[in-house]
Design a protein around this motif. Structure first.
Motif, PDB file in Angstrom:
ATOM      1  N   SER A 173       0.815  -1.218   0.000  1.00  0.00           N
ATOM      2  CA  SER A 173       0.000   0.000   0.000  1.00  0.00           C
ATOM      3  C   SER A 173       0.854   1.277   0.000  1.00  0.00           C
ATOM      4  O   SER A 173       0.343   2.372  -0.135  1.00  0.00           O
ATOM      5  CB  SER A 173      -0.920   0.012   1.223  1.00  0.00           C
ATOM      6  N   LEU A 174       2.162   1.126   0.153  1.00  0.00           N
ATOM      7  CA  LEU A 174       3.025   2.315   0.197  1.00  0.00           C
ATOM      8  C   LEU A 174       3.130   2.968  -1.185  1.00  0.00           C
ATOM      9  O   LEU A 174       3.026   2.299  -2.208  1.00  0.00           O
ATOM     10  CB  LEU A 174       4.427   1.926   0.657  1.00  0.00           C
ATOM     11  N   ASP A 175       3.344   4.282  -1.186  1.00  0.00           N
ATOM     12  CA  ASP A 175       3.569   5.013  -2.427  1.00  0.00           C
ATOM     13  C   ASP A 175       4.917   4.590  -3.020  1.00  0.00           C
ATOM     14  O   ASP A 175       5.966   4.801  -2.410  1.00  0.00           O
ATOM     15  CB  ASP A 175       3.571   6.517  -2.099  1.00  0.00           C
ATOM     16  N   MET A 196       7.683   7.132  -3.191  1.00  0.00           N
ATOM     17  CA  MET A 196       8.391   7.465  -1.962  1.00  0.00           C
ATOM     18  C   MET A 196       9.608   6.548  -1.805  1.00  0.00           C
ATOM     19  O   MET A 196      10.694   6.993  -1.416  1.00  0.00           O
ATOM     20  CB  MET A 196       7.436   7.309  -0.788  1.00  0.00           C
ATOM     21  N   LEU A 197       9.419   5.274  -2.126  1.00  0.00           N
ATOM     22  CA  LEU A 197      10.532   4.332  -2.037  1.00  0.00           C
ATOM     23  C   LEU A 197      11.592   4.674  -3.085  1.00  0.00           C
ATOM     24  O   LEU A 197      12.790   4.638  -2.818  1.00  0.00           O
ATOM     25  CB  LEU A 197      10.029   2.902  -2.237  1.00  0.00           C
ATOM     26  N   GLU A 198      11.124   5.050  -4.286  1.00  0.00           N
ATOM     27  CA  GLU A 198      12.063   5.413  -5.344  1.00  0.00           C
ATOM     28  C   GLU A 198      12.849   6.668  -4.978  1.00  0.00           C
ATOM     29  O   GLU A 198      14.032   6.781  -5.279  1.00  0.00           O
ATOM     30  CB  GLU A 198      11.315   5.605  -6.665  1.00  0.00           C
ATOM     31  N   ALA A 199      12.169   7.600  -4.303  1.00  0.00           N
ATOM     32  CA  ALA A 199      12.854   8.821  -3.863  1.00  0.00           C
ATOM     33  C   ALA A 199      14.016   8.460  -2.943  1.00  0.00           C
ATOM     34  O   ALA A 199      15.062   9.099  -2.962  1.00  0.00           O
ATOM     35  CB  ALA A 199      11.876   9.750  -3.157  1.00  0.00           C
ATOM     36  N   SER A 200      13.818   7.420  -2.142  1.00  0.00           N
ATOM     37  CA  SER A 200      14.875   6.988  -1.235  1.00  0.00           C
ATOM     38  C   SER A 200      16.030   6.331  -2.003  1.00  0.00           C
ATOM     39  O   SER A 200      17.204   6.587  -1.708  1.00  0.00           O
ATOM     40  CB  SER A 200      14.293   6.016  -0.211  1.00  0.00           C
ATOM     41  N   TYR A 240       4.878  14.755  -5.171  1.00  0.00           N
ATOM     42  CA  TYR A 240       5.768  15.052  -4.040  1.00  0.00           C
ATOM     43  C   TYR A 240       6.584  13.864  -3.518  1.00  0.00           C
ATOM     44  O   TYR A 240       7.786  13.959  -3.421  1.00  0.00           O
ATOM     45  CB  TYR A 240       5.004  15.696  -2.872  1.00  0.00           C
ATOM     46  N   ALA A 241       5.886  12.765  -3.115  1.00  0.00           N
ATOM     47  CA  ALA A 241       6.577  11.566  -2.608  1.00  0.00           C
ATOM     48  C   ALA A 241       7.524  11.869  -1.456  1.00  0.00           C
ATOM     49  O   ALA A 241       8.636  11.362  -1.397  1.00  0.00           O
ATOM     50  CB  ALA A 241       7.330  10.852  -3.741  1.00  0.00           C
ATOM     51  N   VAL A 289      13.813   0.102   3.601  1.00  0.00           N
ATOM     52  CA  VAL A 289      12.796  -0.683   4.323  1.00  0.00           C
ATOM     53  C   VAL A 289      12.657  -0.199   5.764  1.00  0.00           C
ATOM     54  O   VAL A 289      11.550   0.035   6.244  1.00  0.00           O
ATOM     55  CB  VAL A 289      13.148  -2.194   4.296  1.00  0.00           C
ATOM     56  N   PHE A 290      13.803  -0.018   6.435  1.00  0.00           N
ATOM     57  CA  PHE A 290      13.724   0.278   7.861  1.00  0.00           C
ATOM     58  C   PHE A 290      13.495   1.751   8.179  1.00  0.00           C
ATOM     59  O   PHE A 290      12.904   2.074   9.195  1.00  0.00           O
ATOM     60  CB  PHE A 290      14.970  -0.243   8.591  1.00  0.00           C
ATOM     61  N   ARG A 291      13.950   2.655   7.305  1.00  0.00           N
ATOM     62  CA  ARG A 291      13.801   4.077   7.645  1.00  0.00           C
ATOM     63  C   ARG A 291      12.640   4.744   6.926  1.00  0.00           C
ATOM     64  O   ARG A 291      12.151   5.777   7.362  1.00  0.00           O
ATOM     65  CB  ARG A 291      15.115   4.811   7.361  1.00  0.00           C
ATOM     66  N   VAL A 292      12.223   4.166   5.802  1.00  0.00           N
ATOM     67  CA  VAL A 292      11.126   4.782   5.055  1.00  0.00           C
ATOM     68  C   VAL A 292       9.869   3.896   5.037  1.00  0.00           C
ATOM     69  O   VAL A 292       8.798   4.325   5.444  1.00  0.00           O
ATOM     70  CB  VAL A 292      11.548   5.118   3.604  1.00  0.00           C
ATOM     71  N   ALA A 293      10.013   2.649   4.600  1.00  0.00           N
ATOM     72  CA  ALA A 293       8.831   1.797   4.421  1.00  0.00           C
ATOM     73  C   ALA A 293       8.134   1.489   5.754  1.00  0.00           C
ATOM     74  O   ALA A 293       6.979   1.862   5.943  1.00  0.00           O
ATOM     75  CB  ALA A 293       9.217   0.513   3.693  1.00  0.00           C
ATOM     76  N   LEU A 294       8.844   0.836   6.672  1.00  0.00           N
ATOM     77  CA  LEU A 294       8.199   0.422   7.921  1.00  0.00           C
ATOM     78  C   LEU A 294       7.629   1.593   8.737  1.00  0.00           C
ATOM     79  O   LEU A 294       6.499   1.507   9.198  1.00  0.00           O
ATOM     80  CB  LEU A 294       9.171  -0.420   8.773  1.00  0.00           C
ATOM     81  N   PRO A 295       8.363   2.706   8.891  1.00  0.00           N
ATOM     82  CA  PRO A 295       7.778   3.808   9.674  1.00  0.00           C
ATOM     83  C   PRO A 295       6.544   4.437   9.021  1.00  0.00           C
ATOM     84  O   PRO A 295       5.776   5.104   9.690  1.00  0.00           O
ATOM     85  CB  PRO A 295       8.910   4.846   9.748  1.00  0.00           C
ATOM     86  N   ASN A 296       6.362   4.221   7.715  1.00  0.00           N
ATOM     87  CA  ASN A 296       5.203   4.797   7.045  1.00  0.00           C
ATOM     88  C   ASN A 296       4.034   3.819   6.949  1.00  0.00           C
ATOM     89  O   ASN A 296       3.061   4.090   6.248  1.00  0.00           O
ATOM     90  CB  ASN A 296       5.580   5.302   5.651  1.00  0.00           C
TER      91      ASN A 296
END
Lengths: 233, 282
Positions: free
Chosen positions: A119-121, A124-128, B86-87, A139-146
């Motif tokens: 369900s994550l954008d 957002m992952l690609e931005a990381s 934005y992302a 996974v640990f700093r962006v995916a899981l906290p969101n």
């Protein structure tokens, strides 16, 4: 009533919660990479793995318990290997319960995590990634906290489900006091010997604790949803 | 210099299509990528970022990002990417979003200062307006001092005045950082204001490549004004006909002769032009 409360043997509860805690930690470690893989992959093997991990939901505990007995028996290849390597006897022991619980509760950890990841954008992952961050950092700093609601659901439901285990535990562990006699098994035995007063008390405690845990999850998720909508600050 | 020579088979809305682009981009320049939707603009941008695979080569200076033997991961390319929506990282504050990319507090403060976001640095993205969020995304994309900044319709979700403000900030940031930039955009005024070069893609191929002036100002011969529009209705009044045409957000009426009206159908893309006249700009 007070008399009864004083006579309560807490060991089965402690065992139940110990088993649930250990199982949850192990399953979390295994399931994060597995759920991430399932959410990312387009491989043909995906439905196969998904079906396999979902099996414990539909199987009677006795089926799983039976195969666990076969698998973990000292005479089996696995049982012998574990015994030779770690000097651990899996059948009718706490370690054996942990192994059985990990199989039994696997879908309750994997499925919420997988749907959370899905369900994550994606952007957002690609931005990381574009920012130079590795898959694991992402996974640990962006995916899981969101995906905190999915994370909470996975952890708490796995924990609660393991506390509520009965069939598999009974088959694999039996009822050894202080080793494999968890709360659910203890209640079963009380009913068998018709000690209804104690059974009532144990059952009530189980209901109270389970309800508190579930209420906690749902309240947390309710608040998170409001926070996301920007209404709850 | 960035040299791009790539091909990729795409499954578009109208069946299989080949994206085939050969392009050289000067360092420090600002290139706009435009064309109808489904022409492969976003895919080209994502290929440059390493987020999608392709055949061919991409070279930036001495580095090779893509060739037959290998494709450098997006993590290794040092690029900035601004997405349409934005992302931002929702679990981090504005400042943390920037510092996650590179732990350079001075640069973060400087960028937030330019974009007037410094006062909001401890807020979460969800509490910001769309325009503010996109400014954060722009700052974030510059945090690693990228060799190439890629923007995918960065302003299309914003309203007119906010768009203008952000365009000014993009100009400001481009002037200061001199980052080679490729931006996908549908808005001619935006392209005209920002870009020094515009590349038009149609069905995966470059059909125009030049300065915004030569590509976008579609006047020819003695015509002074020419607009593309859609024919909405033809009303017949006595011997003449009046056409209602939508040009951008505006509707205009144009008088047609009987013969002119014959050849036109509602829904046609038409060009409205006028010769020799002195407009009043007020």
């Amino acid at each position: 009533m007070l008399e009864l409360l004083k006579t309560i043997e807490w060991t089965p509860f402690i065992l139940s919660f110990e088993l649930a805690a250990v199982t949850t930690v192990i399953l979390f470690t295994i399931s994060v990479p597995l759920a991430w893989y399932l959410s990312e992959t387009k491989a043909r093997i995906k439905p196969f793995i998904e079906a396999l991990t979902a099996l414990p939901i539909v199987l009677p505990p006795s089926v799983l318990g039976f195969y666990m007995l076969v698998l973990l028996a000292p005479s089996s290849v696995v049982g012998r290997a574990v015994h030779d390597l770690f000097d651990v006897q899996l059948l009718f022991s706490f370690s054996g319960l942990v192994v059985a619980s990990c199989f039994y509760s696997l879908p309750f950890m994997v499925q919420p995590l997988q749907s959370g990841f899905e369900s994550l954008d994606r952007r957002m992952l690609e931005a990381s990634y574009v920012a130079g961050k590795s898959r694991w950092t992402t996974v640990f700093r962006v995916a899981l906290p969101n995906m905190k609601p999915a994370l909470m659901t996975a952890i708490i439901i796995t924990f609660a489900h393991t506390v509520g285990e009965f069939g598999v535990v009974l088959m694999v562990g039996g009822s050894i006091v202080g080793e494999t006699k968890v709360a659910s098994v203890a209640i079963y035995e009380m009913v068998e010997v018709m000690d209804y007063a104690a059974a009532h008390l144990y059952a009530a405690i189980m209901i109270g604790m389970s309800f508190a845990v579930l209420l906690g999850v749902y309240t947390f998720n309710y608040r998170q949803r409001y926070k996301r909508g920007g209404l709850y600050l | 210099m960035i040299r791009i020579d790539i091909t990729k088979a795409l499954l578009g809305s109208e069946g299989l299509m080949e994206l085939s682009v050969s392009l050289a981009i000067k360092e420090g320049s600002f290139v706009a990528l435009t064309g109808s939707s489904g022409s492969g603009k976003t895919t080209l941008l994502r290929i440059l970022a390493g987020l999608e695979s392709a055949e061919g080569t991409i070279c930036i200076g001495e580095e090779r990002w893509l060739d037959a033997a290998k494709s450098i991961a997006p993590q290794e390319r040092r690029i900035g990417f601004v997405f349409q929506e934005y992302a931002l990282f929702g679990n981090m504050t504005i400042e943390e979003n920037l510092l996650f990319v590179a732990n350079d507090k001075a640069l973060a403060a400087h960028l937030l200062d330019i974009t007037e976001l410094y006062a909001l640095k401890t807020r979460r993205p969800s509490s910001l307006s769309g325009g503010q969020q996109q400014r954060v995304a722009l700052c974030r994309a510059l945090m690693n001092r990228p060799k190439l900044l890629l923007m995918d319709e960065p302003l299309s979700a914003l309203d007119g005045s906010m768009r203008y403000k952000l365009q000014q900030e993009i100009i400001l940031l481009h002037r200061e950082f001199q980052t080679t930039t490729v931006m996908v955009s549908h808005d001619p005024s935006e392209i005209y204001r920002l870009a020094s070069r515009v590349v038009v893609l149609e069905s995966g191929h470059i059909v125009h490549d030049g300065t915004p002036k030569t590509v976008l100002l579609q006047t020819s011969g003695s015509q002074k004004f020419a607009f593309e529009g859609e024919l909405l209705e033809i009303q017949r009044v006595d011997v003449i006909a009046i056409a209602v045409v939508a040009i951008g957000q505006q509707l205009v009426e144009v008088v047609l002769s009987e013969q002119e009206a014959e050849g036109l159908n509602v829904g046609d893309r038409i060009q409205v032009s006028t010769k020799a006249f002195a407009p009043v700009i007020g």
